[in-house]
Design an enzyme around this catalytic site. Sequence first.
Site, short mmCIF file in Angstrom:
data_model
loop_
_atom_site.label_atom_id
_atom_site.label_comp_id
_atom_site.label_asym_id
_atom_site.label_seq_id
_atom_site.Cartn_x
_atom_site.Cartn_y
_atom_site.Cartn_z
N CYS A 23 -31.59 -48.56 38.23
CA CYS A 23 -30.49 -47.62 38.10
C CYS A 23 -29.54 -48.16 37.04
O CYS A 23 -29.69 -49.28 36.54
CB CYS A 23 -29.78 -47.46 39.43
N GLU A 137 -22.72 -56.31 49.66
CA GLU A 137 -21.79 -55.24 49.31
C GLU A 137 -20.75 -55.04 50.41
O GLU A 137 -19.57 -54.79 50.14
CB GLU A 137 -22.55 -53.93 49.07
#
Length: 319
Positions: A23, A137
């Site tokens: 990505c 994260e």
Amino acid sequence: MPEPKPNPKPALRVLIAAPRGFCAGVDRAIQIVELALERFGSPVYVRHEIVHNRFVVERLKQLGAVFVDELDEVPDDRPVVFSAHGVPKSVPAAARDRSLTFVDATCPLVSKVHRQAERLIEEGRHILFIGHAGHPEVIGTFGQVPAGSMTLIETVEEANAVKIGNPSNIAFLTQTTLSVDDTAAVVDALKARFPDIRAPRSEDICYATSNRQAAVKAIAGECDRMLVIGAPNSSNSLRLAEVAERMGVPARLIERADDIDWDWLGQPSTLGLTAGASAPELLVREVLDALRERFDVTEEIADHTPERMTFKLPRELVA
């Protein structure tokens, strides 16, 4: 003329999901390490894996990157890069205290969640954060706000059980790499319990995670088996295998072609193939080459909408 000999290999249609693989955030993070090596020379230190892919990490090691778990492993005179998953505020603060040169490779879509969290806390809201405990994260996002101002929610059951002091003054945010379907179920449960809960202005699950899950759903109905290329600690890759399994397609997560379990694979007529957002296309080709050694492979790329997202590189590396 003699008749052509029959192909001894069984036929295999490989339906390749699209989009798949890198990505924009992963591509940017890798470029940041490469540019840092060009700018500063080796070694450049990287706190945690820059992205969750062993092949990518090993290649960067060969170029001169040194991966460490904590900032205190970085010498005072060398630069450090923070991973794409984001870091708590305390990490760049500690780097500044030591006058370290650092470059932040946090994915801009993760940074967007960080900014949302800060704004919500400034408004005096308590945040219910949907994510997986221990994921970098999640740790990074919790590290943006004061301790106790955010509660982790992993499941619908937890959403139904969580106790909130002031239910009229809460909000929710999510990790960017979750299952779209699972997250929707958790959000529905929270909204049912807390009708006034503040939702993000736009969905937190990133475009790449959503697109790759949609691509698996688009091909799963035609597949007998599914192979997902990605690391076992890659959240978005694990979700791709789950998506296939939930649609009734046996799926396996593999890091490389050597990980294929040929007994499990058997002799499917159609095999689905995809890759998580931190897996390079080179590994997709490697798997296809391994399949060709045993099967008469016909490749078919699924119809898709190309991804055109790009993110700017840090000014200090392109100036």
